[in-house]
Design a protein around this motif. Structure first.
Motif, PDB file in Angstrom:
ATOM      1  N   VAL A  12      91.151  18.487  35.555  1.00 54.04           N
ATOM      2  CA  VAL A  12      92.248  19.154  36.252  1.00 54.04           C
ATOM      3  C   VAL A  12      92.955  20.042  35.241  1.00 54.04           C
ATOM      4  O   VAL A  12      92.899  19.801  34.037  1.00 54.04           O
ATOM      5  N   PHE A  13      93.607  21.071  35.731  1.00 52.02           N
ATOM      6  CA  PHE A  13      94.427  21.922  34.877  1.00 52.02           C
ATOM      7  C   PHE A  13      95.881  21.568  35.134  1.00 52.02           C
ATOM      8  O   PHE A  13      96.303  21.442  36.285  1.00 52.02           O
ATOM      9  N   VAL A  14      96.640  21.400  34.050  1.00 54.30           N
ATOM     10  CA  VAL A  14      97.988  20.850  34.117  1.00 54.30           C
ATOM     11  C   VAL A  14      98.967  21.740  33.355  1.00 54.30           C
ATOM     12  O   VAL A  14      98.624  22.292  32.308  1.00 54.30           O
ATOM     13  N   ARG A  62      97.662  20.847  40.695  1.00 61.09           N
ATOM     14  CA  ARG A  62      97.404  21.194  42.100  1.00 61.09           C
ATOM     15  C   ARG A  62      97.402  19.939  42.958  1.00 61.09           C
ATOM     16  O   ARG A  62      96.934  18.888  42.550  1.00 61.09           O
ATOM     17  N   ALA A  63      97.920  20.055  44.171  1.00 59.80           N
ATOM     18  CA  ALA A  63      97.913  18.953  45.125  1.00 59.80           C
ATOM     19  C   ALA A  63      96.482  18.694  45.582  1.00 59.80           C
ATOM     20  O   ALA A  63      95.627  19.564  45.485  1.00 59.80           O
ATOM     21  N   GLY A  64      96.258  17.478  46.062  1.00 58.13           N
ATOM     22  CA  GLY A  64      94.949  17.157  46.624  1.00 58.13           C
ATOM     23  C   GLY A  64      94.099  16.257  45.760  1.00 58.13           C
ATOM     24  O   GLY A  64      93.005  15.873  46.147  1.00 58.13           O
ATOM     25  N   SER A  65      94.593  15.880  44.585  1.00 61.38           N
ATOM     26  CA  SER A  65      93.816  15.013  43.702  1.00 61.38           C
ATOM     27  C   SER A  65      93.968  13.549  44.076  1.00 61.38           C
ATOM     28  O   SER A  65      93.173  12.722  43.650  1.00 61.38           O
ATOM     29  N   GLY A  66      95.011  13.211  44.832  1.00 59.73           N
ATOM     30  CA  GLY A  66      95.274  11.815  45.176  1.00 59.73           C
ATOM     31  C   GLY A  66      96.007  11.065  44.092  1.00 59.73           C
ATOM     32  O   GLY A  66      96.149   9.848  44.163  1.00 59.73           O
ATOM     33  N   ALA A  88     106.839  16.240  47.050  1.00 62.84           N
ATOM     34  CA  ALA A  88     107.665  17.014  47.980  1.00 62.84           C
ATOM     35  C   ALA A  88     107.273  18.487  47.993  1.00 62.84           C
ATOM     36  O   ALA A  88     107.235  19.103  49.054  1.00 62.84           O
ATOM     37  N   PRO A  89     106.984  19.083  46.827  1.00 63.83           N
ATOM     38  CA  PRO A  89     106.597  20.498  46.865  1.00 63.83           C
ATOM     39  C   PRO A  89     105.127  20.713  47.233  1.00 63.83           C
ATOM     40  O   PRO A  89     104.571  21.766  46.984  1.00 63.83           O
ATOM     41  N   ARG A  90     104.491  19.710  47.858  1.00 65.15           N
ATOM     42  CA  ARG A  90     103.076  19.800  48.203  1.00 65.15           C
ATOM     43  C   ARG A  90     102.759  21.036  49.031  1.00 65.15           C
ATOM     44  O   ARG A  90     101.697  21.619  48.916  1.00 65.15           O
ATOM     45  N   ARG A  91     103.697  21.445  49.876  1.00 64.65           N
ATOM     46  CA  ARG A  91     103.473  22.646  50.689  1.00 64.65           C
ATOM     47  C   ARG A  91     103.207  23.861  49.821  1.00 64.65           C
ATOM     48  O   ARG A  91     102.539  24.788  50.231  1.00 64.65           O
ATOM     49  N   SER A  92     103.717  23.843  48.588  1.00 63.32           N
ATOM     50  CA  SER A  92     103.466  24.955  47.668  1.00 63.32           C
ATOM     51  C   SER A  92     102.095  24.825  47.018  1.00 63.32           C
ATOM     52  O   SER A  92     101.652  25.731  46.325  1.00 63.32           O
ATOM     53  N   GLY A  93     101.437  23.658  47.200  1.00 66.13           N
ATOM     54  CA  GLY A  93     100.109  23.447  46.634  1.00 66.13           C
ATOM     55  C   GLY A  93     100.108  22.707  45.315  1.00 66.13           C
ATOM     56  O   GLY A  93      99.067  22.594  44.672  1.00 66.13           O
ATOM     57  N   TYR A  94     101.266  22.180  44.899  1.00 68.98           N
ATOM     58  CA  TYR A  94     101.375  21.508  43.607  1.00 68.98           C
ATOM     59  C   TYR A  94     102.088  20.170  43.741  1.00 68.98           C
ATOM     60  O   TYR A  94     102.864  19.961  44.667  1.00 68.98           O
ATOM     61  N   VAL A  95     101.839  19.259  42.802  1.00 72.25           N
ATOM     62  CA  VAL A  95     102.591  18.015  42.678  1.00 72.25           C
ATOM     63  C   VAL A  95     103.101  17.937  41.238  1.00 72.25           C
ATOM     64  O   VAL A  95     102.471  18.461  40.321  1.00 72.25           O
ATOM     65  N   THR A  96     104.251  17.286  41.062  1.00 66.80           N
ATOM     66  CA  THR A  96     104.821  17.087  39.739  1.00 66.80           C
ATOM     67  C   THR A  96     104.883  15.593  39.456  1.00 66.80           C
ATOM     68  O   THR A  96     105.291  14.821  40.318  1.00 66.80           O
TER      69      THR A  96
END
Length: 107
Positions: free
Chosen positions: A36-38, A65-69, A91-99
């Motif tokens: 993954v790229f972080v 990026r979101a979607g990794s589980g 919460a910002p998953r709609r943007s395509g990312y997770v923190t």
């Protein structure tokens, strides 16, 4: 706001798996889930004083990026550096990312 170009650190994502033996013993092993790229940044207030010693809390925040589980207990690995995931904010998953709040092991 995170952009794809901010994800500049290639890391390995590892999922914890509990393995139980027939004699009742159990251990946690980590399964490599791929690259993954972080975007990794130091977290503020990364340590605290506990019984006259410094104790780690969250040493960094990691955005991917979101979607990794990804979930608490997983790990991000970069060479010899290992970051244990403490919490995930999707919460910002709609943007395509997770923190994630992560703690660097051995630090």
């Amino acid at each position: 706001m995170t952009r794809a170009g901010d994800l500049d650190r290639p890391m390995r994502l590892e999922r914890p798996d509990r393995i139980e033996a027939s004699d009742g013993e159990a251990e946690i092993v980590f399964t490599d889930m791929g690259a993954v790229f972080v975007a990794l940044a130091p977290a503020s207030l990364a340590q605290r004083q506990v019984l006259e010693r410094v104790d780690g809390v969250a040493s960094h925040s990691a955005t991917l990026r979101a979607g990794s589980g990804i979930a608490g207990g997983w790990r991000l690995v970069e060479g010899a550096r290992v970051f244990r995931v403490l919490a995930v904010d999707d919460a910002p998953r709609r943007s395509g990312y997770v923190t994630c709040l992560v703690e660097e092991e051995g630090r």
